[in-house]
Write a protein that holds these residues in place. Structure first.
Motif, PDB file in Angstrom:
ATOM      1  N   GLU A 293      10.342  -7.516  -7.683  1.00 46.00           N
ATOM      2  CA  GLU A 293       9.671  -7.389  -6.378  1.00 46.00           C
ATOM      3  C   GLU A 293       8.540  -6.356  -6.425  1.00 46.00           C
ATOM      4  OE1 GLU A 293      13.448  -8.678  -3.573  1.00 46.00           O
ATOM      5  OE2 GLU A 293      12.829  -6.578  -3.599  1.00 46.00           O
ATOM      6  N   LEU A 294       8.755  -5.266  -7.140  1.00 49.90           N
ATOM      7  CA  LEU A 294       7.680  -4.254  -7.235  1.00 49.90           C
ATOM      8  C   LEU A 294       6.443  -4.856  -7.892  1.00 49.90           C
ATOM      9  CD1 LEU A 294       9.741  -1.094  -8.282  1.00 49.90           C
ATOM     10  CD2 LEU A 294       8.605  -1.479  -6.085  1.00 49.90           C
ATOM     11  N   TYR A 295       6.659  -5.585  -8.998  1.00 53.81           N
ATOM     12  CA  TYR A 295       5.524  -6.192  -9.702  1.00 53.81           C
ATOM     13  C   TYR A 295       4.875  -7.309  -8.880  1.00 53.81           C
ATOM     14  CZ  TYR A 295       6.939  -4.224 -14.340  1.00 53.81           C
ATOM     15  OH  TYR A 295       7.240  -3.424 -15.413  1.00 53.81           O
ATOM     16  N   SER A 296       5.697  -8.196  -8.315  1.00 55.46           N
ATOM     17  CA  SER A 296       5.139  -9.431  -7.742  1.00 55.46           C
ATOM     18  C   SER A 296       4.718  -9.278  -6.279  1.00 55.46           C
ATOM     19  CB  SER A 296       6.148 -10.576  -7.871  1.00 55.46           C
ATOM     20  OG  SER A 296       7.285 -10.294  -7.082  1.00 55.46           O
ATOM     21  N   GLN A 297       5.347  -8.345  -5.536  1.00 53.94           N
ATOM     22  CA  GLN A 297       5.061  -8.238  -4.098  1.00 53.94           C
ATOM     23  C   GLN A 297       4.237  -7.003  -3.746  1.00 53.94           C
ATOM     24  OE1 GLN A 297       6.367 -10.715  -1.854  1.00 53.94           O
ATOM     25  NE2 GLN A 297       6.707 -11.622  -3.857  1.00 53.94           N
ATOM     26  N   TYR A 298       4.276  -5.980  -4.574  1.00 57.52           N
ATOM     27  CA  TYR A 298       3.691  -4.694  -4.182  1.00 57.52           C
ATOM     28  C   TYR A 298       2.545  -4.235  -5.078  1.00 57.52           C
ATOM     29  CZ  TYR A 298       7.499  -4.169  -0.850  1.00 57.52           C
ATOM     30  OH  TYR A 298       8.361  -4.339   0.208  1.00 57.52           O
ATOM     31  N   GLY A 299       2.096  -5.089  -5.996  1.00 57.13           N
ATOM     32  CA  GLY A 299       0.948  -4.728  -6.825  1.00 57.13           C
ATOM     33  C   GLY A 299       1.228  -3.624  -7.840  1.00 57.13           C
ATOM     34  N   VAL A 300       2.513  -3.396  -8.149  1.00 60.36           N
ATOM     35  CA  VAL A 300       2.845  -2.364  -9.149  1.00 60.36           C
ATOM     36  C   VAL A 300       2.434  -2.859 -10.537  1.00 60.36           C
ATOM     37  CG1 VAL A 300       4.791  -1.185 -10.279  1.00 60.36           C
ATOM     38  CG2 VAL A 300       4.680  -1.341  -7.771  1.00 60.36           C
ATOM     39  N   GLU A 301       1.803  -1.990 -11.324  1.00 63.90           N
ATOM     40  CA  GLU A 301       1.338  -2.361 -12.670  1.00 63.90           C
ATOM     41  C   GLU A 301       2.227  -1.795 -13.771  1.00 63.90           C
ATOM     42  OE1 GLU A 301      -1.101  -4.373 -13.506  1.00 63.90           O
ATOM     43  OE2 GLU A 301      -1.534  -4.766 -11.394  1.00 63.90           O
TER      44      GLU A 301
ATOM     45  N   GLY B 114       0.805  -1.214   0.000  1.00 62.06           N
ATOM     46  CA  GLY B 114       0.000   0.000   0.000  1.00 62.06           C
ATOM     47  C   GLY B 114       0.842   1.270   0.000  1.00 62.06           C
ATOM     48  N   GLN B 115       2.142   1.132   0.282  1.00 58.97           N
ATOM     49  CA  GLN B 115       2.987   2.336   0.302  1.00 58.97           C
ATOM     50  C   GLN B 115       3.524   2.710  -1.082  1.00 58.97           C
ATOM     51  OE1 GLN B 115       5.906   1.315   3.571  1.00 58.97           O
ATOM     52  NE2 GLN B 115       5.325   3.365   4.226  1.00 58.97           N
ATOM     53  N   ILE B 116       3.390   1.796  -2.044  1.00 55.41           N
ATOM     54  CA  ILE B 116       3.956   2.051  -3.378  1.00 55.41           C
ATOM     55  C   ILE B 116       2.810   2.189  -4.383  1.00 55.41           C
ATOM     56  CG2 ILE B 116       5.562   1.225  -5.150  1.00 55.41           C
ATOM     57  CD1 ILE B 116       7.053  -0.310  -2.998  1.00 55.41           C
TER      58      ILE B 116
END
Ligand code: ADE
Length: 239
Positions: free
Chosen positions: A76-84, A11-13
């Motif tokens: 990690e951004l894509y797979s762990q933090y929901g970054v699109e 939720g922070q990214i």
């Protein structure tokens, strides 16, 4: 999450992350362009911030140099933090006089000799494409700002200090003539691969910092200033 390399909580990214290679440039972008930037990562000095730009949430985080580094952070951004969406914003060496010092380049593909994709999942492709939607959003942003872009395939290289100057034609001339490469950088092939395998979107904007054609180069200070055009295009992309 958190991961070994990123201490952010879910939720922070933001869904869209701009990635310069240099974490201090990430800090500069956050402090100069974002409203209410909040630091979410400083593990290994790889600074990441989230704020808003013209009301849209956006994050900016360093990728480090080279494919192993951007490979870890972007995965990690894509797979762990929901970054699109990840938009790399970097520097490049020009292989053609069509891309001059300070010009902004939009990558339409990344050619590489790298084993990143083969090692990651057996992918044998040597040229990978960015997201068409993200590229269209960047084209629309550049048009709105009136900033021209040079479009072309880029070379993602594992080697910065090459000894190829005794071959004729030189290695870079062959990549230009045989693969259509307009410039060289060191990250996009891994970023595009991660986006492809995870069903996410990636694109890459580059500012020419040195030229293999004219042997000109920019100073660190000039680079900081000239990168403003590229940052505005990336921040203005409506995704
Ligand atoms: N980034 C900027 N200039 C570069 C070069 N000459 N080679 C690889 N990456 C670069």
């Amino acid at each position: 999450m958190p991961t070994p390399h990123n201490k952010a909580e879910m939720g922070q990214i933001a869904k869209t992350v701009l990635m310069p290679g240099d974490p201090l440039r990430a800090k500069f972008i956050a402090e100069t362009f974002l409203e209410n930037p909040v630091l979410f990562n400083d593990v290994r000095g790889m600074l990441g911030f989230t704020g808003t730009y013209q009301g849209r949430p956006v994050s900016v985080m360093g990728s480090g140099m080279g494919m192993p580094s951007i490979g870890i952070y972007s995965y990690e951004l894509y797979s762990q933090y929901g970054v699109e969406n990840i938009i790399r914003i970097g520097s490049a060496g020009s292989y053609t006089d069509k891309a001059k010092l300070y010009d902004v380049v939009l990558a339409t593909g990344a050619y590489s000799e790298s084993s990143y994709a083969r090692t990651q999942n057996g992918c044998e492709d040597d040229t990978l494409a960015p997201s068409a939607e993200l590229c269209d959003a960047l084209r629309a942003s550049a048009a709105k700002l009136g900033i021209p872009m040079v479009e072309g395939v880029i070379h993602s290289s594992d080697v910065f200090y090459r000894h190829d100057d005794r071959t004729n034609p030189t290695y870079w001339e062959r990549l230009r003539d045989e693969k259509g490469c307009v410039a060289v950088e060191m990250e996009s092939f891994a970023l595009f691969h991660n986006a492809n395998v995870l069903g996410k979107r990636a694109a890459c904007l580059l500012t020419i910092s040195d030229s293999f054609v004219s042997s000109e180069a920019t100073t660190a200070e000039e680079r900081q200033l000239s990168f403003t055009n590229m940052m505005k295009i990336a921040l203005g992309a409506e995704v």
